[in-house]
Design a protein around this motif. Structure first.
Motif, mmCIF file in Angstrom:
data_model
loop_
_atom_site.group_PDB
_atom_site.id
_atom_site.type_symbol
_atom_site.label_atom_id
_atom_site.label_comp_id
_atom_site.label_asym_id
_atom_site.label_seq_id
_atom_site.Cartn_x
_atom_site.Cartn_y
_atom_site.Cartn_z
ATOM 1 N N LEU A 67 0.817 -1.217 0.000
ATOM 2 C CA LEU A 67 0.000 0.000 0.000
ATOM 3 C C LEU A 67 0.853 1.271 0.000
ATOM 4 O O LEU A 67 0.556 2.225 -0.720
ATOM 5 C CB LEU A 67 -0.942 -0.001 1.203
ATOM 6 C CG LEU A 67 -2.049 -1.053 1.163
ATOM 7 C CD1 LEU A 67 -2.801 -1.088 2.485
ATOM 8 C CD2 LEU A 67 -2.997 -0.788 0.018
ATOM 9 N N THR A 68 1.919 1.297 0.793
ATOM 10 C CA THR A 68 2.738 2.510 0.844
ATOM 11 C C THR A 68 3.531 2.712 -0.441
ATOM 12 O O THR A 68 3.692 3.849 -0.892
ATOM 13 C CB THR A 68 3.692 2.501 2.050
ATOM 14 O OG1 THR A 68 4.489 1.315 2.017
ATOM 15 C CG2 THR A 68 2.942 2.570 3.349
ATOM 16 N N THR A 69 3.995 1.637 -1.049
ATOM 17 C CA THR A 69 4.708 1.775 -2.318
ATOM 18 C C THR A 69 3.762 2.299 -3.397
ATOM 19 O O THR A 69 4.134 3.172 -4.184
ATOM 20 C CB THR A 69 5.321 0.436 -2.742
ATOM 21 O OG1 THR A 69 6.191 -0.026 -1.707
ATOM 22 C CG2 THR A 69 6.108 0.561 -4.026
ATOM 23 N N GLY A 70 2.545 1.804 -3.422
ATOM 24 C CA GLY A 70 1.557 2.306 -4.379
ATOM 25 C C GLY A 70 1.219 3.761 -4.129
ATOM 26 O O GLY A 70 1.092 4.554 -5.070
ATOM 27 N N ALA A 71 1.102 4.148 -2.863
ATOM 28 C CA ALA A 71 0.799 5.537 -2.532
ATOM 29 C C ALA A 71 1.943 6.459 -2.944
ATOM 30 O O ALA A 71 1.709 7.585 -3.403
ATOM 31 C CB ALA A 71 0.521 5.672 -1.040
ATOM 32 N N LEU A 72 3.184 6.003 -2.801
ATOM 33 C CA LEU A 72 4.320 6.814 -3.231
ATOM 34 C C LEU A 72 4.287 7.058 -4.731
ATOM 35 O O LEU A 72 4.574 8.167 -5.205
ATOM 36 C CB LEU A 72 5.639 6.138 -2.845
ATOM 37 C CG LEU A 72 6.001 6.181 -1.371
ATOM 38 C CD1 LEU A 72 7.223 5.295 -1.101
ATOM 39 C CD2 LEU A 72 6.280 7.589 -0.925
ATOM 40 N N SER A 73 3.923 6.053 -5.497
ATOM 41 C CA SER A 73 3.836 6.205 -6.951
ATOM 42 C C SER A 73 2.737 7.193 -7.333
ATOM 43 O O SER A 73 2.944 8.072 -8.178
ATOM 44 C CB SER A 73 3.553 4.849 -7.605
ATOM 45 O OG SER A 73 4.572 3.943 -7.296
ATOM 46 N N ILE A 74 1.596 7.072 -6.708
ATOM 47 C CA ILE A 74 0.481 7.984 -6.991
ATOM 48 C C ILE A 74 0.835 9.403 -6.550
ATOM 49 O O ILE A 74 0.550 10.376 -7.256
ATOM 50 C CB ILE A 74 -0.810 7.487 -6.302
ATOM 51 C CG1 ILE A 74 -1.272 6.187 -6.967
ATOM 52 C CG2 ILE A 74 -1.912 8.538 -6.367
ATOM 53 C CD1 ILE A 74 -2.358 5.461 -6.218
ATOM 54 N N GLY A 75 1.481 9.534 -5.411
ATOM 55 C CA GLY A 75 1.894 10.847 -4.921
ATOM 56 C C GLY A 75 2.894 11.532 -5.835
ATOM 57 O O GLY A 75 2.837 12.752 -6.043
ATOM 58 N N THR A 76 3.805 10.762 -6.400
ATOM 59 C CA THR A 76 4.780 11.322 -7.328
ATOM 60 C C THR A 76 4.091 11.867 -8.574
ATOM 61 O O THR A 76 4.381 12.976 -9.035
ATOM 62 C CB THR A 76 5.822 10.259 -7.719
ATOM 63 O OG1 THR A 76 6.468 9.791 -6.540
ATOM 64 C CG2 THR A 76 6.855 10.809 -8.678
#
Length: 99
Positions: free
Chosen positions: A32-41
């Motif tokens: 979940l956090t890796t996916g959120a980092l991608s979306i945030g970028t």
């Protein structure tokens, strides 16, 4: 800021997760956090393009200030037991991790 947050969240997660579920919980949080980092970028890039860098810095600073104030005002956060505190016992005398 990210390393400090990661250490705090991981320590809390491991303190409250039963031993038999630690692998699954760690895997789910990591996904979940890796996916959120991608979306945030992607969102950050789009916002810089739309608003410009300086207004976005002020907007993000204001957002962090609001989050800090809300967290500080939250009674559950201020009165939370330390992660090292033993789990509370249930009415039947068992702890949540052993039942």
């Amino acid at each position: 800021m990210a390393p400090v947050r990661t250490v705090a969240l991981t320590t809390h997660q491991l303190a409250i997760t039963p031993d038999e579920l630690r692998g699954r919980a760690t895997s789910a949080v990591s996904t979940l956090t890796t996916g959120a980092l991608s979306i945030g970028t992607l969102a950050g890039g789009a916002l810089i393009t739309t608003l410009g860098a300086e207004p976005l810095v002020w907007l993000c600073g204001a957002w962090l200030l609001v989050l800090a104030l809300l967290t500080t005002a939250n009674r559950a956060v201020r009165q939370a037991p330390p992660a090292s505190a033993p789990p509370q016992q249930r009415a039947d005398g068992t702890t949540p991790a052993t039942s």
